[in-house]
Design an enzyme around this catalytic site. Structure first.
Site, PDB file in Angstrom:
ATOM      1  N   ASP A   1      -0.072  -3.986   6.105  1.00 52.20           N
ATOM      2  CA  ASP A   1      -0.996  -3.632   7.188  1.00 52.20           C
ATOM      3  C   ASP A   1      -2.302  -3.968   7.263  1.00 52.20           C
ATOM      4  O   ASP A   1      -2.957  -3.658   6.196  1.00 52.20           O
ATOM      5  CB  ASP A   1      -0.669  -2.077   7.701  1.00 52.20           C
TER       6      ASP A   1
ATOM      7  N   HIS B   1       1.618   3.778   2.060  1.00 52.62           N
ATOM      8  CA  HIS B   1       2.074   4.125   3.001  1.00 52.62           C
ATOM      9  C   HIS B   1       3.680   4.376   2.863  1.00 52.62           C
ATOM     10  O   HIS B   1       4.386   3.325   2.692  1.00 52.62           O
ATOM     11  CB  HIS B   1       1.719   3.700   4.376  1.00 52.62           C
TER      12      HIS B   1
ATOM     13  N   HIS C   1      -7.122  -2.141   5.888  1.00 49.75           N
ATOM     14  CA  HIS C   1      -6.480  -0.976   6.533  1.00 49.75           C
ATOM     15  C   HIS C   1      -7.086   0.331   6.232  1.00 49.75           C
ATOM     16  O   HIS C   1      -8.149   0.245   5.812  1.00 49.75           O
ATOM     17  CB  HIS C   1      -5.021  -1.171   5.655  1.00 49.75           C
TER      18      HIS C   1
ATOM     19  N   HIS D   1       5.661  -6.102  11.235  1.00 42.95           N
ATOM     20  CA  HIS D   1       5.152  -4.778  11.544  1.00 42.95           C
ATOM     21  C   HIS D   1       4.925  -4.403  13.442  1.00 42.95           C
ATOM     22  O   HIS D   1       4.059  -3.937  13.584  1.00 42.95           O
ATOM     23  CB  HIS D   1       3.965  -4.589  10.920  1.00 42.95           C
TER      24      HIS D   1
ATOM     25  N   HIS E   1       0.941  -1.059  -0.136  1.00 44.78           N
ATOM     26  CA  HIS E   1       0.045   0.117   0.014  1.00 44.78           C
ATOM     27  C   HIS E   1       0.875   1.185  -0.160  1.00 44.78           C
ATOM     28  O   HIS E   1       1.911   1.240   0.176  1.00 44.78           O
ATOM     29  CB  HIS E   1      -0.870   0.098   1.261  1.00 44.78           C
TER      30      HIS E   1
ATOM     31  N   ASP F   1       6.076   3.957   5.051  1.00 40.88           N
ATOM     32  CA  ASP F   1       6.986   3.001   5.474  1.00 40.88           C
ATOM     33  C   ASP F   1       7.109   1.579   4.805  1.00 40.88           C
ATOM     34  O   ASP F   1       7.948   0.780   5.232  1.00 40.88           O
ATOM     35  CB  ASP F   1       6.555   2.726   7.014  1.00 40.88           C
ATOM     36  N   HIS F   2       6.306   1.478   3.660  1.00 41.03           N
ATOM     37  CA  HIS F   2       6.303   0.240   2.904  1.00 41.03           C
ATOM     38  C   HIS F   2       7.022   0.769   1.407  1.00 41.03           C
ATOM     39  O   HIS F   2       7.129  -0.268   0.868  1.00 41.03           O
ATOM     40  CB  HIS F   2       4.892  -0.148   2.835  1.00 41.03           C
TER      41      HIS F   2
HETATM   42 ZN   LIG Z   1       3.090   0.114   7.977  1.00 39.98          ZN
HETATM   43 ZN   LIG Z   2       0.049   1.396   6.422  1.00 40.26          ZN
END
Ligand SMILES: [Zn+2]
Ligand SMILES: [Zn+2]
Length: 323
Positions: free
Chosen positions: A232, A87, A162, A290, A85, A89-90
């Protein structure tokens, strides 16, 4: 199945049930196992399935290329990257990774898959830093379903739950040909060489005027392995379906049970919720990932999960698992 970790040892149960499966070697590399913000101990999300000579990466958080270098994973290899996705951090590790690949003169094609927005992200970043890859770069915006089909494996995706559209992925190795029965082949007067090969790949051959079918000399196909990556996400039925009978389910476990409400608000799972999903899916092993930065020691997550699903481990950065 063998397990190596820079973290705590898991005990014998992990080793004792490694009954699968033979064939192509599959190694899982956990490159980043933290949530949202990198810590001294945990980088941001990324897991690699090293399959034969190919790398299949799930998520590419910031710093992933450095983790690859520590893990000894070459940037020149055949590679596909699946982003869950949009975001940061990914996926914020993607542009740095591609730039290093180009600096090293990569020539092999790179395929990047992800939900809507992934094309815009790659285009904008590459445009802003005037990056021209030295290799063919294909970016695919995908939905749920079978998103990749090769001779040896398939990748399936499913929408999970998510706060933004998010895909979980399964890596499904195709069944491998069964064992070749040399004795039976000789008894049927099949000469060694091309005819043996033909039978092994499922072709019927003719010997002395008689048709020899593969099942007379080749055992039943061996099942391949199945690895599912789901983060997530809140706990959801889509993950249960995707992870049905998986050898390994890697699942969001951002929090412990005391923070269940927060997990739900933020679109994440607790360790116990991840365990219930693994149990429902009849997965063989569960790896919690995570992990929120608040858990310097994730023992509470392990304890809560193992109460429900004993074959749980907590991922740590640079941990590997051989299947
Ligand atoms: Zn994340
Ligand atoms: Zn996320």
């Amino acid at each position: 199945m063998t397990y190596m970790s820079t973290g705590t040892s898991l005990g014998d149960w992990w080793f004792s049930s490694g009954s699968r499966i033979g064939g192509m070697s599959v190694r899982l590399h956990f490159l980043g196992t933290g949530a949202s913000i990198p810590t001294k101990d945990r980088n941001l999300s990324s897991v690699v399935v090293r399959y034969d000579s190919e790398l299949v990466m799930f998520d590419c958080g910031e710093g992933t290329q450095k983790q690859m270098s520590i893990a000894g994973l070459s940037l020149a290899k055949k590679m596909k990257i699946f982003i869950s996705h949009m975001h940061g951090d990914h996926l914020l590790g993607l542009s740095g990774l591609m730039q290093s690949m180009a600096l090293l003169g990569r020539e092999k094609q790179l395929d990047v898959y992800g939900p809507r927005g992934i094309m815009k992200f790659v285009d904008c970043v590459n445009d802003a830093v005037q990056f021209n890859p030295t290799f063919p770069l294909n970016v695919h915006e995908i939905r749920a379903g079978r998103v990749c089909d090769t001779r040896l494996y398939e990748i399936h995706s499913a929408w999970v739950d998510h706060v933004v559209p998010c895909l979980a992925y399964s890596f499904v190795e195709k069944p491998k040909p069964g064992k070749f029965n040399v004795k039976a082949a000789r008894k049927l007067h099949v000469p060694e060489g091309p005819l043996w090969k033909a039978l092994q790949i499922g072709k019927t051959v003719r010997v002395r005027g008689r048709m020899i079918r593969p099942r007379l000399v080749v055992g039943p196909p061996k099942p391949g392995c199945k690895i599912v990556y789901a983060t997530d996400t809140r706990p959801c039925d889509e993950t249960v379906r995707l992870a049905s009978k998986a050898d390994i389910l890697i699942h969001d476990s951002s929090f412990d049970s005391s923070l269940e409400e927060k997990a739900s608000l933020d679109g994440h799972s607790t360790a116990a919720q991840a365990a219930r999903i693994a149990k429902k899916a009849k997965a063989r092993k569960l790896i919690l990932t995570h992990i929120s930065a608040r858990y310097r020691n994730p023992a509470v997550l392990l304890r809560e999960s193992r109460k429900i699903f004993p074959k749980t481990a907590v991922a740590s950065d640079l941990m590997t698992i051989d299947l």
